[in-house]
Design a protein around this motif. Structure first.
Motif, PDB file in Angstrom:
ATOM      1  N   HIS A  12     -41.028  58.149  35.196  1.00 17.65           N
ATOM      2  CA  HIS A  12     -41.931  57.843  34.090  1.00 17.65           C
ATOM      3  C   HIS A  12     -41.430  58.475  32.796  1.00 17.65           C
ATOM      4  CE1 HIS A  12     -44.504  57.565  37.680  1.00 17.65           C
ATOM      5  NE2 HIS A  12     -45.266  56.731  36.990  1.00 17.65           N
ATOM      6  N   VAL A  13     -41.692  57.807  31.688  1.00 18.88           N
ATOM      7  CA  VAL A  13     -41.561  58.391  30.352  1.00 18.88           C
ATOM      8  C   VAL A  13     -42.942  58.342  29.710  1.00 18.88           C
ATOM      9  CG1 VAL A  13     -40.446  58.274  28.102  1.00 18.88           C
ATOM     10  CG2 VAL A  13     -39.199  57.531  30.138  1.00 18.88           C
ATOM     11  N   LEU A  14     -43.378  59.468  29.164  1.00 18.88           N
ATOM     12  CA  LEU A  14     -44.680  59.561  28.493  1.00 18.88           C
ATOM     13  C   LEU A  14     -44.449  60.033  27.067  1.00 18.88           C
ATOM     14  CD1 LEU A  14     -47.823  59.669  28.469  1.00 18.88           C
ATOM     15  CD2 LEU A  14     -47.631  61.998  29.386  1.00 18.88           C
ATOM     16  N   THR A  15     -44.955  59.270  26.087  1.00 21.61           N
ATOM     17  CA  THR A  15     -44.789  59.680  24.687  1.00 21.61           C
ATOM     18  C   THR A  15     -46.140  59.768  23.990  1.00 21.61           C
ATOM     19  OG1 THR A  15     -44.472  57.395  23.903  1.00 21.61           O
ATOM     20  CG2 THR A  15     -42.504  58.641  24.532  1.00 21.61           C
ATOM     21  N   GLY A  16     -46.210  60.713  23.040  1.00 19.71           N
ATOM     22  CA  GLY A  16     -47.414  60.913  22.244  1.00 19.71           C
ATOM     23  C   GLY A  16     -47.055  61.094  20.780  1.00 19.71           C
ATOM     24  N   TYR A  17     -47.545  62.171  20.170  1.00 20.32           N
ATOM     25  CA  TYR A  17     -47.365  62.383  18.730  1.00 20.32           C
ATOM     26  C   TYR A  17     -45.891  62.461  18.345  1.00 20.32           C
ATOM     27  CZ  TYR A  17     -47.432  64.557  14.139  1.00 20.32           C
ATOM     28  OH  TYR A  17     -47.223  64.845  12.816  1.00 20.32           O
ATOM     29  N   CYS A  18     -45.570  61.721  17.298  1.00 20.46           N
ATOM     30  CA  CYS A  18     -44.216  61.706  16.723  1.00 20.46           C
ATOM     31  C   CYS A  18     -44.382  61.718  15.206  1.00 20.46           C
ATOM     32  CB  CYS A  18     -43.469  60.469  17.199  1.00 20.46           C
ATOM     33  SG  CYS A  18     -41.914  60.178  16.357  1.00 20.46           S
ATOM     34  N   GLY A  19     -43.670  62.614  14.539  1.00 22.67           N
ATOM     35  CA  GLY A  19     -43.958  62.835  13.128  1.00 22.67           C
ATOM     36  C   GLY A  19     -43.184  62.002  12.130  1.00 22.67           C
ATOM     37  N   ASN A  20     -42.092  61.315  12.550  1.00 18.73           N
ATOM     38  CA  ASN A  20     -41.339  60.564  11.559  1.00 18.73           C
ATOM     39  C   ASN A  20     -40.673  59.343  12.178  1.00 18.73           C
ATOM     40  OD1 ASN A  20     -38.348  61.161  12.169  1.00 18.73           O
ATOM     41  ND2 ASN A  20     -39.269  63.205  12.177  1.00 18.73           N
ATOM     42  N   VAL A  21     -40.278  58.417  11.322  1.00 24.69           N
ATOM     43  CA  VAL A  21     -39.782  57.107  11.725  1.00 24.69           C
ATOM     44  C   VAL A  21     -38.480  57.220  12.522  1.00 24.69           C
ATOM     45  CG1 VAL A  21     -38.738  54.990  10.822  1.00 24.69           C
ATOM     46  CG2 VAL A  21     -40.922  55.791   9.915  1.00 24.69           C
ATOM     47  N   THR A  22     -37.521  57.976  12.034  1.00 25.01           N
ATOM     48  CA  THR A  22     -36.217  58.031  12.699  1.00 25.01           C
ATOM     49  C   THR A  22     -36.320  58.667  14.084  1.00 25.01           C
ATOM     50  OG1 THR A  22     -35.756  60.074  11.461  1.00 25.01           O
ATOM     51  CG2 THR A  22     -34.856  58.014  10.583  1.00 25.01           C
ATOM     52  N   PHE A  23     -37.209  59.620  14.245  1.00 26.71           N
ATOM     53  CA  PHE A  23     -37.420  60.230  15.562  1.00 26.71           C
ATOM     54  C   PHE A  23     -37.999  59.202  16.526  1.00 26.71           C
ATOM     55  CE2 PHE A  23     -39.513  62.758  18.804  1.00 26.71           C
ATOM     56  CZ  PHE A  23     -38.650  63.823  18.991  1.00 26.71           C
ATOM     57  N   LEU A  24     -38.954  58.419  16.054  1.00 19.27           N
ATOM     58  CA  LEU A  24     -39.558  57.384  16.898  1.00 19.27           C
ATOM     59  C   LEU A  24     -38.530  56.315  17.269  1.00 19.27           C
ATOM     60  CD1 LEU A  24     -42.128  56.392  18.273  1.00 19.27           C
ATOM     61  CD2 LEU A  24     -42.752  55.239  16.144  1.00 19.27           C
ATOM     62  N   GLN A  25     -37.663  55.964  16.324  1.00 19.48           N
ATOM     63  CA  GLN A  25     -36.596  55.001  16.621  1.00 19.48           C
ATOM     64  C   GLN A  25     -35.661  55.541  17.696  1.00 19.48           C
ATOM     65  OE1 GLN A  25     -35.151  54.676  12.603  1.00 19.48           O
ATOM     66  NE2 GLN A  25     -36.223  52.744  12.214  1.00 19.48           N
ATOM     67  N   LYS A  26     -35.394  56.828  17.654  1.00 18.53           N
ATOM     68  CA  LYS A  26     -34.527  57.434  18.677  1.00 18.53           C
ATOM     69  C   LYS A  26     -35.228  57.445  20.040  1.00 18.53           C
ATOM     70  CE  LYS A  26     -31.106  58.501  18.150  1.00 18.53           C
ATOM     71  NZ  LYS A  26     -29.837  57.776  18.403  1.00 18.53           N
ATOM     72  N   ILE A  27     -36.537  57.614  20.057  1.00 19.60           N
ATOM     73  CA  ILE A  27     -37.274  57.509  21.317  1.00 19.60           C
ATOM     74  C   ILE A  27     -37.052  56.136  21.937  1.00 19.60           C
ATOM     75  CG2 ILE A  27     -39.594  57.314  22.310  1.00 19.60           C
ATOM     76  CD1 ILE A  27     -40.464  59.617  20.552  1.00 19.60           C
ATOM     77  N   ALA A  28     -37.092  55.099  21.104  1.00 16.23           N
ATOM     78  CA  ALA A  28     -36.847  53.744  21.603  1.00 16.23           C
ATOM     79  C   ALA A  28     -35.470  53.648  22.260  1.00 16.23           C
ATOM     80  CB  ALA A  28     -36.973  52.733  20.469  1.00 16.23           C
ATOM     81  N   ASP A  29     -34.466  54.280  21.654  1.00 14.28           N
ATOM     82  CA  ASP A  29     -33.119  54.271  22.234  1.00 14.28           C
ATOM     83  C   ASP A  29     -33.102  54.964  23.603  1.00 14.28           C
ATOM     84  OD1 ASP A  29     -32.168  52.985  19.981  1.00 14.28           O
ATOM     85  OD2 ASP A  29     -31.429  54.833  19.034  1.00 14.28           O
ATOM     86  N   VAL A  30     -33.801  56.085  23.691  1.00 14.01           N
ATOM     87  CA  VAL A  30     -33.870  56.827  24.957  1.00 14.01           C
ATOM     88  C   VAL A  30     -34.530  55.984  26.041  1.00 14.01           C
ATOM     89  CG1 VAL A  30     -34.934  58.812  26.112  1.00 14.01           C
ATOM     90  CG2 VAL A  30     -33.836  59.116  23.881  1.00 14.01           C
ATOM     91  N   VAL A  31     -35.658  55.358  25.716  1.00 17.37           N
ATOM     92  CA  VAL A  31     -36.373  54.539  26.692  1.00 17.37           C
ATOM     93  C   VAL A  31     -35.509  53.360  27.139  1.00 17.37           C
ATOM     94  CG1 VAL A  31     -38.385  53.055  27.074  1.00 17.37           C
ATOM     95  CG2 VAL A  31     -38.650  55.227  25.858  1.00 17.37           C
ATOM     96  N   LYS A  32     -34.840  52.716  26.190  1.00 17.02           N
ATOM     97  CA  LYS A  32     -33.968  51.591  26.540  1.00 17.02           C
ATOM     98  C   LYS A  32     -32.885  52.030  27.512  1.00 17.02           C
ATOM     99  CE  LYS A  32     -34.429  49.025  22.174  1.00 17.02           C
ATOM    100  NZ  LYS A  32     -33.736  48.684  20.891  1.00 17.02           N
ATOM    101  N   ASP A  33     -32.280  53.190  27.255  1.00 20.19           N
ATOM    102  CA  ASP A  33     -31.218  53.676  28.120  1.00 20.19           C
ATOM    103  C   ASP A  33     -31.748  53.979  29.519  1.00 20.19           C
ATOM    104  OD1 ASP A  33     -28.336  54.647  28.208  1.00 20.19           O
ATOM    105  OD2 ASP A  33     -29.397  56.404  28.963  1.00 20.19           O
ATOM    106  N   LEU A  34     -32.922  54.603  29.602  1.00 16.70           N
ATOM    107  CA  LEU A  34     -33.494  54.938  30.905  1.00 16.70           C
ATOM    108  C   LEU A  34     -33.873  53.685  31.687  1.00 16.70           C
ATOM    109  CD1 LEU A  34     -35.683  58.018  29.931  1.00 16.70           C
ATOM    110  CD2 LEU A  34     -33.642  58.019  31.385  1.00 16.70           C
ATOM    111  N   LYS A  35     -34.390  52.690  30.987  1.00 17.12           N
ATOM    112  CA  LYS A  35     -34.766  51.450  31.661  1.00 17.12           C
ATOM    113  C   LYS A  35     -33.531  50.648  32.098  1.00 17.12           C
ATOM    114  CE  LYS A  35     -39.465  50.417  30.143  1.00 17.12           C
ATOM    115  NZ  LYS A  35     -39.964  49.914  31.425  1.00 17.12           N
TER     116      LYS A  35
END
Length: 311
Positions: free
Chosen positions: A90-113
């Motif tokens: 599982h990946v669980l995400t919550g508070y994220c303070g800025n756009v570029t950090f959130l975009q990097k989360i998307a990259d991490v999730v894509k790689d894990l999937k």
């Protein structure tokens, strides 16, 4: 439960590991401080990445601390990958303070999937509540265009649901229509945790849960005194647990989550009222540790009413 059943549950091995990317506070409860403990209590291994590290949550007069950058997130994930320990159910995400950090989360999730298509992504799209943002508004299109298409489970409140679909959510009809729009974008499971004002009363609150191609449920439960930080983070972590335990049975999973939360909030509210003379935010911190029994074994609650509703 008998003593033997309690011991057996506590000793049960669970082959589950969660990557939890959320905020962290040194004192009190918010983000990972709310989510990691319930998951571990249920036997889930948790690897936590703190999107921010603050002294305390924003309900206090002063907040100090640091924010993780997208490069630092990338470095952490590269370390996990290099050692071949980026293995998550599982990946669980919550508070994220800025756009570029959130975009990097998307990259991490894509790689894990890509590595394991069975990895479940549970996203709490934290943006705001009660008609206002408390994160940058620029996060919304990133959630809408990058994050939502990756999510298996989404847990917005009514304000966040309205922002993601472009229509304010005031009634049950608004809510169900917007949920359908997000299902059409590929999100299998959606739980609208709170804030559908037209469906609430002074005595009761409602949340809604829907599985794509299946039933939608309305949950009605008592409104308890007080507003406490971190309840949404506890909700999301327990939802991970019970959806996994109950093989995706959304009705029973959300009912168990709400049962634990009702106990947690009631215990916190009662404590805060007893300490009212101190007039301190510290007295309103969630009684998370003191509620560990109810987090692990949600009591049966006849005050939580579940009904099927049309989509």
């Amino acid at each position: 439960m008998t003593n033997a059943e309690v011991v057996a549950e506590l000793e049960r091995e669970r082959d589950r590991r969660v990557l939890s990317i959320q905020s962290h506070v040194v004192h009190g409860y918010a983000g990972n401080k709310c989510s990691v403990f319930p998951l571990q209590l249920h036997g889930f291994e948790v690897d936590a990445i703190n999107s921010v590290q603050f002294s305390n949550h924003a309900g206090y007069e002063t907040v100090k601390g640091q924010k993780l950058t997208e490069k630092e997130l990338e470095d952490l994930y590269e370390g996990l990958t290099a050692n071949k320990i980026n293995n998550y159910t599982h990946v669980l995400t919550g508070y994220c303070g800025n756009v570029t950090f959130l975009q990097k989360i998307a990259d991490v999730v894509k790689d894990l999937k890509q590595k394991d298509p069975e990895t479940k992504f549970v996203c709490d799209p934290v943006m705001g509540d009660n008609g206002r943002y408390y994160t940058p508004k620029e996060l919304m299109p990133v959630y809408r265009d990058l994050i939502i298409p990756l999510a298996d489970v989404l847990t917005p409140n009514a304000f966040e649901l309205g922002e993601l679909t472009g229509s304010p959510i005031e009634t049950e009809e608004d809510c169900l229509k917007a949920v359908g729009e997000l299902h059409a974008k590929g999100v299998k499971t959606i739980v609208v945790t709170s804030g559908v004002t037209g469906a609430q009363t002074q005595e009761s609150l409602r949340c809604y849960a829907s599985v794509q191609g299946s039933d939608c449920y309305r949950f009605t439960f008592p409104r308890l005194m007080g507003q406490f930080v971190g309840t949404g983070d506890v909700f999301a972590s327990l939802l991970v647990v019970w959806l996994d335990e109950l093989n995706g049975d959304i009705s029973e999973a959300v009912k168990k989550v709400l049962s634990s939360l009702q106990c947690l909030i009631r215990k916190t509210s009662d404590y805060a009222q007893l300490q009212v003379d101190t007039n301190s935010r510290a007295m309103c911190e969630l009684r998370l540790i003191q509620s560990r029994k109810e987090l692990l074994w949600p009591p049966s609650c006849d005050k939580i009413h579940v009904e099927k509703v049309g989509k």
